[in-house]
Write an enzyme that holds these catalytic residues in place. Structure first.
Site, mmCIF file in Angstrom:
data_model
loop_
_atom_site.group_PDB
_atom_site.id
_atom_site.type_symbol
_atom_site.label_atom_id
_atom_site.label_comp_id
_atom_site.label_asym_id
_atom_site.label_seq_id
_atom_site.Cartn_x
_atom_site.Cartn_y
_atom_site.Cartn_z
ATOM 1 N N ASP A 1 -4.153 -37.171 21.641
ATOM 2 C CA ASP A 1 -3.620 -38.526 21.734
ATOM 3 C C ASP A 1 -2.301 -38.569 22.504
ATOM 4 O O ASP A 1 -1.436 -37.717 22.318
ATOM 5 C CB ASP A 1 -3.383 -39.049 20.309
ATOM 6 N N GLU B 1 -6.196 -38.008 26.439
ATOM 7 C CA GLU B 1 -6.074 -39.466 26.405
ATOM 8 C C GLU B 1 -4.805 -39.830 27.160
ATOM 9 O O GLU B 1 -3.714 -39.865 26.608
ATOM 10 C CB GLU B 1 -6.018 -39.987 24.961
HETATM 11 C C1 OTU Z 1 -2.967 -44.074 21.704
HETATM 12 O O1 OTU Z 1 -2.912 -45.034 22.747
HETATM 13 C C2 OTU Z 1 -4.023 -44.516 20.705
HETATM 14 O O2 OTU Z 1 -5.264 -44.602 21.337
HETATM 15 C C3 OTU Z 1 -3.606 -45.822 20.091
HETATM 16 O O3 OTU Z 1 -4.591 -46.382 19.257
HETATM 17 C C4 OTU Z 1 -2.327 -45.576 19.336
HETATM 18 O O4 OTU Z 1 -1.827 -46.808 18.902
HETATM 19 C C5 OTU Z 1 -1.266 -44.877 20.186
HETATM 20 O O5 OTU Z 1 -1.766 -43.831 21.016
HETATM 21 C C6 OTU Z 1 -0.246 -44.227 19.290
HETATM 22 O O6 OTU Z 1 -0.814 -43.135 18.600
HETATM 23 O O7 OTU Z 1 -0.444 -47.142 24.022
HETATM 24 O O8 OTU Z 1 -2.220 -48.995 23.540
HETATM 25 O O9 OTU Z 1 -1.544 -43.317 27.482
HETATM 26 O O10 OTU Z 1 -1.763 -46.122 26.485
HETATM 27 O O11 OTU Z 1 -1.552 -43.193 24.516
HETATM 28 C C7 OTU Z 1 -2.610 -47.682 23.409
HETATM 29 C C8 OTU Z 1 -0.577 -44.135 26.952
HETATM 30 C C9 OTU Z 1 -1.508 -46.723 23.679
HETATM 31 C C10 OTU Z 1 -1.004 -45.110 25.902
HETATM 32 C C11 OTU Z 1 -1.843 -44.515 24.788
HETATM 33 C C12 OTU Z 1 -1.737 -45.252 23.514
#
Ligand code: OTU
Length: 631
Positions: free
Chosen positions: A282, A324
């Site tokens: 993540d 991700e």
């Molecule tokens: C990720 O996404 C997860 O998929 C999210 O569900 C979480 O809220 C977040 O991390 C925190 O754990 O900002 O709108 O690449 O786009 O990592 C989603 C940068 C997010 C971000 C991404 C993040």
């Protein structure tokens, strides 16, 4: 106390000796000899100046050895199987699914009971959304983890998770879970100890006595969740400031401290031994911070991932990382390699599929397939139509400019279009994290709602199918958001739940749509029609070796509304994919198709098709054609 040296020969010999003394077996020692030089080099780049860098490296290796020693035999068998077939995940038979344990079901046991349905769909990969212990109330959908070793008791136990992993494996399905390693919840015991100043934990997070450093960092960082708090820091009750990129209760870990690396390597090895086969890494872009930078995708972020990768290669070699990184496409690509993350979400193809459907113009998508789709060997895209997160318009401004598109204005148009503000839009989405300071926004909504099914647009269902047909055919692992295959719509009830009301992504995370599933064989319903069409495509994909791997040759269909490309298998058998994102039929003329033998096979209808008079593609229609070169 001795420092890491650039030439690691002596350090490595000493560590190997210690591993032998610890009783590490030959298998492990063999892999340690292979991967330790790489891990040592990465450690010296990351922690060369740290007084405990070398000591930590030794401890990480010892942890890996004891993890291997207790790794269940069936997982060691899986390790051997994957090592013998390192491209297993590139097969045309791969299909992913993703769901929330407490929304698609009501706990791990209910997910287990769905295995027959997952098999019916053909899933080979199941991503269960975060299921670890996390704070009551808002926990960012579980992305605030309080313990990586305990399952949220409302969902089940770690023993049940391990048993589920084993049962899925028997069904041919790899379990995927999140490794949320950029941050923990503020309730994690490390967080409590850090705040209390307990020795050994002071440097686990980035905590500052006053605003001096936070102000300095915030001069160059972005705001990720501006609805929650401005900037990248939040204030503690005692007046200090802690780094929190996302929600105020998600505190970023301090990876400049090698003890944090060691602790997280331990959590990762623990999960690997429960039978998790793929870790979704993540928020990879945020894991390293340096003053004066955006603190995103810094070189050290890659070194850290590579170091974790090296640890896993020693102790759980079959485990894969999925990156991700929802960022600029140049940066997305930097995370993908066999030594870093073998898999990656493909946010560009996802966003540009929606972009093309809104504009009825396929040129940006076609350009992305031409120049940004290729990947190194032994890696793969995970192609999704939408996820549990918002859609962000992460295309490169410079790519858009080449087509005469102003990126800023275009993103504004796309946001307006998908939240239903643009005249004539078919989409019913809602805005996420609109930032009035920058004009930024992202979009939330289920596939069916965004594609026009909710609005009753006559082409809505065709768009749902078209978007999935692209995700199934460009190369990589297609990923279904479970429920989308039966046309689930937005669920607006989140607005009444105080824990969810502030986060519009809940609109597209509905509970398992029982009614739609009940209708899935009834072709008089949208659920039935979409399910029938998608499951047909899925079974065709499984039987089409040309769809394995990732190599794609762009095919210029001479129409701005048509995406075209060719896929081929090892025997050079070819499938031509043509997809029309426009509202009007598109004609591909005979000359454009004249490089192919005049007769092709339509994989979807099973008919033989003559190419010598050209081809008509209906509005929002596509073709998967097995073609041969003109001899
Ligand atoms: C990720 O996404 C997860 O998929 C999210 O569900 C979480 O809220 C977040 O991390 C925190 O754990 O900002 O709108 O690449 O786009 O990592 C989603 C940068 C997010 C971000 C991404 C993040």
């Amino acid at each position: 106390m001795s420092h890491l040296t650039a030439d690691g020969t002596e350090d490595i010999a000493r560590i190997l000796e210690a591993l032998r003394a610890q009783g590490a077996d030959d298998d492990f020692l063999f892999r340690a000899r292979t991967h330790l030089p790489r891990l040592h080099r990465l450690f010296s780049e990351l922690y060369g100046d740290h007084p405990h860098g070398l000591e930590r490296l030794g401890e990480v290796c010892s942890l890996a050895a004891s993890s291997w020693a207790t790794r269940p035999l069936e997982l060691k068998a899986l390790d051997a199987q994957r090592e013998a077939n390192p491209t297993w995940f590139e097969s045309e038979r791969m299909l992913g699914g993703v769901c929330y344990v407490d929304r698609y079901g009501d706990g791990l046991d209910s997910i287990r009971r769905q295995i027959p349905y997952f098999r019916e769909l053909g899933l080979t990969y199941l991503h269960l959304m975060p299921l670890f212990e996390s704070p009551e109330g808002n926990s960012d959908g579980g992305y605030a983890v309080s313990s990586y070793r305990r399952v949220n008791p409302a969902l089940g136990s770690m023993e049940e998770l391990a048993a589920l992993a084993a049962e899925l494996r028997l069904a041919g399905i790899s379990l995927v879970v999140d490794f949320i390693f950029n941050h923990t919840s503020n309730e994690h015991e490390w967080a409590r100890k850090a705040v209390a100043g307990e020795p050994g934990f002071e440097d686990f997070y980035l905590i500052f006595p006053d605003r001096t450093m936070p102000d300095a960092y915030e001069r160059t960082t972005r705001e990720i969740f501006p609805d929650d708090h401005p900037g990248s820091f939040v204030q503690l009750a005692d007046g200090r400031w802690v780094w929190a990129t996302f929600y105020h209760f998600q505190w970023d870990l301090n990876y400049a401290n090698p003890a944090v690396f060691q602790a997280m390597a331990g959590e990762m090895l623990f999960l690997a031994n429960q039978g998790v086969e793929i870790l979704r890494m993540d928020a990879v872009a945020f894991i390293w911070k340096r003053l004066g930078t955006a603190c995103e995708s810094l070189p050290e972020a890659h070194l850290l991932l590579q170091a974790f990768n090296a640890v896993l290669r020693m102790a759980a070699p079959s485990l894969l990382f999925k990156s991700e990184a929802i960022v600029h496409p140049d940066e997305v690509a930097e995370y993908i390699s066999p030594d870093e993350c073998q898999l990656s979400y493909n946010p560009l193809q996802m966003a540009l599929t929606w972009e093309a459907l809104a504009t009825r113009d396929a040129r940006l998508l076609q350009q992305a397939l031409e120049r940004r789709h290729a990947l190194p060997p032994e890696t793969a895209w995970v192609n999704y139509v939408r996820s549990h997160d918002d859609i962000g318009w992460t295309f490169a401004d410079e790519d858009a400019a080449e087509l005469g598109i102003d990126a800023f204005g275009h993103r504004r148009f796309l946001n307006d279009f998908y939240v239903g503000r643009a005249p004539g839009t078919f989409a019913r989405g809602v805005p996420f994290q609109e930032n009035p300071k920058t004009g930024d926004a992202r979009v939330a909504g289920t596939t069916a709602s965004l594609a026009g099914v909710e609005a009753g647009d006559p082409a809505g269902e065709d768009r749902v199918v078209l978007a999935h047909a692209l995700a199934m055919s460009t190369g990589g692992i297609p990923l279904l958001y479970l429920g989308d295959e039966v046309a689930q719509l937005n669920d607006y009830s989140y607005a009444d739940d105080p824990d969810e009301a502030g986060d519009s992504r809940w609109v597209h995370r509905p509970h398992r749509p029982e009614k739609n599933y009940a209708e899935r064989t009834d072709a008089s319903t949208p659920a039935g029609r979409i399910f029938g069409r998608l499951t047909d495509l899925l079974s065709i994909r499984r039987a089409t070796p040309e769809f394995g791997g990732n190599t794609l040759w762009p095919f210029d269909a001479h129409s701005s509304a048509v995406v075209g490309f060719v896929r081929a298998d090892a025997a050079q058998s070819k499938v031509l994919v043509l997809a029309n994102v426009g509202d009007h039929p598109a004609r591909i003329d005979a000359l454009t198709l004249s490089g192919w033998a005049p007769t092709a096979a339509d994989l979807v209808t099973g008919d033989s098709v003559s190419l010598s008079d050209g081809l008509d593609l209906p509005a929002h229609g596509f073709r998967w054609l097995r073609v041969s070169d003109r001899s």
